[in-house]
Design a protein around this motif. Structure first.
Motif, PDB file in Angstrom:
ATOM      1  N   ARG A 188      86.422  25.936  29.180  1.00 33.27           N
ATOM      2  CA  ARG A 188      86.560  27.315  28.716  1.00 33.27           C
ATOM      3  C   ARG A 188      87.713  27.435  27.716  1.00 33.27           C
ATOM      4  O   ARG A 188      87.615  28.160  26.729  1.00 33.27           O
ATOM      5  CB  ARG A 188      86.787  28.263  29.900  1.00 33.27           C
ATOM      6  N   PHE A 189      88.811  26.723  27.969  1.00 31.36           N
ATOM      7  CA  PHE A 189      89.954  26.769  27.066  1.00 31.36           C
ATOM      8  C   PHE A 189      89.557  26.284  25.669  1.00 31.36           C
ATOM      9  O   PHE A 189      89.952  26.878  24.658  1.00 31.36           O
ATOM     10  CB  PHE A 189      91.099  25.907  27.605  1.00 31.36           C
ATOM     11  N   ILE A 190      88.772  25.235  25.623  1.00 27.99           N
ATOM     12  CA  ILE A 190      88.310  24.706  24.329  1.00 27.99           C
ATOM     13  C   ILE A 190      87.462  25.742  23.600  1.00 27.99           C
ATOM     14  O   ILE A 190      87.601  25.945  22.392  1.00 27.99           O
ATOM     15  CB  ILE A 190      87.523  23.394  24.541  1.00 27.99           C
ATOM     16  N   ASN A 246      90.565  30.571  16.440  1.00 18.73           N
ATOM     17  CA  ASN A 246      90.866  29.806  15.209  1.00 18.73           C
ATOM     18  C   ASN A 246      92.041  28.839  15.383  1.00 18.73           C
ATOM     19  O   ASN A 246      92.869  28.673  14.488  1.00 18.73           O
ATOM     20  CB  ASN A 246      91.157  30.767  14.041  1.00 18.73           C
ATOM     21  N   GLY A 247      92.111  28.224  16.556  1.00 12.03           N
ATOM     22  CA  GLY A 247      93.110  27.192  16.782  1.00 12.03           C
ATOM     23  C   GLY A 247      94.487  27.682  17.171  1.00 12.03           C
ATOM     24  O   GLY A 247      95.422  26.882  17.280  1.00 12.03           O
ATOM     25  N   ASP A 248      94.639  28.993  17.407  1.00 10.02           N
ATOM     26  CA  ASP A 248      95.940  29.548  17.799  1.00 10.02           C
ATOM     27  C   ASP A 248      96.175  29.235  19.280  1.00 10.02           C
ATOM     28  O   ASP A 248      95.568  29.837  20.164  1.00 10.02           O
ATOM     29  CB  ASP A 248      95.964  31.056  17.566  1.00 10.02           C
ATOM     30  N   ILE A 249      97.089  28.294  19.550  1.00  5.90           N
ATOM     31  CA  ILE A 249      97.252  27.841  20.935  1.00  5.90           C
ATOM     32  C   ILE A 249      97.838  28.924  21.844  1.00  5.90           C
ATOM     33  O   ILE A 249      97.486  29.005  23.015  1.00  5.90           O
ATOM     34  CB  ILE A 249      98.107  26.552  21.024  1.00  5.90           C
ATOM     35  N   PHE A 250      98.707  29.766  21.308  1.00 12.87           N
ATOM     36  CA  PHE A 250      99.292  30.824  22.138  1.00 12.87           C
ATOM     37  C   PHE A 250      98.241  31.866  22.520  1.00 12.87           C
ATOM     38  O   PHE A 250      98.177  32.299  23.676  1.00 12.87           O
ATOM     39  CB  PHE A 250     100.479  31.471  21.427  1.00 12.87           C
ATOM     40  N   GLU A 251      97.416  32.261  21.559  1.00 12.48           N
ATOM     41  CA  GLU A 251      96.355  33.227  21.858  1.00 12.48           C
ATOM     42  C   GLU A 251      95.371  32.638  22.869  1.00 12.48           C
ATOM     43  O   GLU A 251      94.887  33.335  23.769  1.00 12.48           O
ATOM     44  CB  GLU A 251      95.617  33.613  20.574  1.00 12.48           C
ATOM     45  N   ALA A 252      95.090  31.357  22.746  1.00 13.38           N
ATOM     46  CA  ALA A 252      94.160  30.696  23.672  1.00 13.38           C
ATOM     47  C   ALA A 252      94.742  30.653  25.080  1.00 13.38           C
ATOM     48  O   ALA A 252      94.033  30.903  26.064  1.00 13.38           O
ATOM     49  CB  ALA A 252      93.841  29.291  23.182  1.00 13.38           C
ATOM     50  N   ASN A 265      89.046  12.812  26.547  1.00 13.83           N
ATOM     51  CA  ASN A 265      88.091  13.410  25.608  1.00 13.83           C
ATOM     52  C   ASN A 265      88.401  14.875  25.359  1.00 13.83           C
ATOM     53  O   ASN A 265      88.350  15.355  24.216  1.00 13.83           O
ATOM     54  CB  ASN A 265      86.659  13.261  26.142  1.00 13.83           C
ATOM     55  N   GLN A 266      88.708  15.602  26.432  1.00 17.40           N
ATOM     56  CA  GLN A 266      89.035  17.021  26.283  1.00 17.40           C
ATOM     57  C   GLN A 266      90.326  17.207  25.499  1.00 17.40           C
ATOM     58  O   GLN A 266      90.435  18.106  24.671  1.00 17.40           O
ATOM     59  CB  GLN A 266      89.152  17.687  27.659  1.00 17.40           C
ATOM     60  N   TYR A 267      91.300  16.341  25.756  1.00 22.38           N
ATOM     61  CA  TYR A 267      92.569  16.436  25.045  1.00 22.38           C
ATOM     62  C   TYR A 267      92.368  16.220  23.542  1.00 22.38           C
ATOM     63  O   TYR A 267      92.901  16.970  22.718  1.00 22.38           O
ATOM     64  CB  TYR A 267      93.559  15.404  25.596  1.00 22.38           C
ATOM     65  N   ILE A 272      93.193  18.898  20.522  1.00 22.21           N
ATOM     66  CA  ILE A 272      94.072  18.559  19.404  1.00 22.21           C
ATOM     67  C   ILE A 272      93.382  18.806  18.062  1.00 22.21           C
ATOM     68  O   ILE A 272      93.969  19.358  17.131  1.00 22.21           O
ATOM     69  CB  ILE A 272      94.535  17.085  19.492  1.00 22.21           C
ATOM     70  N   SER A 273      92.114  18.419  17.997  1.00 19.58           N
ATOM     71  CA  SER A 273      91.378  18.565  16.739  1.00 19.58           C
ATOM     72  C   SER A 273      91.152  20.025  16.361  1.00 19.58           C
ATOM     73  O   SER A 273      90.993  20.359  15.188  1.00 19.58           O
ATOM     74  CB  SER A 273      90.031  17.835  16.829  1.00 19.58           C
ATOM     75  N   LEU A 274      91.153  20.911  17.366  1.00 18.12           N
ATOM     76  CA  LEU A 274      90.896  22.336  17.127  1.00 18.12           C
ATOM     77  C   LEU A 274      92.158  23.148  16.843  1.00 18.12           C
ATOM     78  O   LEU A 274      92.084  24.256  16.324  1.00 18.12           O
ATOM     79  CB  LEU A 274      90.178  22.941  18.344  1.00 18.12           C
TER      80      LEU A 274
END
Length: 206
Positions: free
Chosen positions: A74-76, A83-89, A136-138, A142-144
């Protein structure tokens, strides 16, 4: 890790056993849980249970791992939406995890887990014990991630930042369930801590 016998069961039979286990682990912590109650609720003989799992710990950590895997998936998905914003995610995921566990059984399950925390439990909840899936998930995460606004120099530093954010998130979830905080109290505390991290992690011009 479940035995192949369990993995070869039809999904409905797997789900029946998993639901029975969730019910028992919501009633009491792992060390007090009874296999007798699980098999009675699942409607299976004791011999069948041991064909599926080594013991109740094996079943418990499989269940924890499945929940962790779903949260990671779900996090992915959220990371893509943001759009790749880690804090918003992370904000979104924290709200989902607190609100999704309003159900009393879910709430008791996690409360029992957090009140009886040990290293293996924390590692399973935070990281997912099946290493290949974790890797794989990590790599997908990272790519996102949008790193343009982050004050980092390389992937090693990004990994360190992620570990810090995950530790803060995890501890706030623990406090939510252990101290029985309201959604509003838990979110307020989490947002305050995350905003402090943002100030230190984002580039000054952001």
């Amino acid at each position: 890790m479940p035995k192949q016998t369990f993995l070869h069961l039809p999904k409905d039979k797997q789900d029946t056993l998993i639901q029975a286990a969730k019910k028992e682990f919501s009633r009491v912590p792992l060390h007090e849980a009874s296999i007798a109650n699980i098999i009675k609720d699942a409607g299976i003989p004791r011999g069948s249970f041991y064909q599926y799992f080594e013991d109740k710990e094996d079943l418990y950590y499989y269940l924890i791992n499945q929940l962790s895997q779903k949260n990671n998936d779900r996090f992915i998905a959220v990371l893509k939406e943001k759009n790749g914003d880690i804090f918003e995610a992370f904000f979104d995921s924290f709200q989902f995890m607190t609100q999704n566990h309003r159900n009393q059984e879910h709430k008791n399950f996690f409360k029992n887990a957090f009140l009886n925390m040990n290293y293996k439990m924390e590692n399973t909840l935070a990281n997912n014990i099946y290493e290949e899936n974790q890797k794989n998930q990590y790599l997908t995460m990272i790519s996102l991630m949008n790193t343009k606004n982050l004050n980092i120099n390389d992937e090693r530093e990004l990994h360190s930042i992620l570990k810090i954010i995950m530790a803060v998130t995890f501890q706030n979830l623990v406090q939510k369930f252990v101290r029985d905080l309201s959604d509003e109290e838990a979110l307020k505390s989490y947002v305050e801590q995350m905003e402090m991290l943002k100030r230190g992690i984002y580039k000054e011009e952001h």
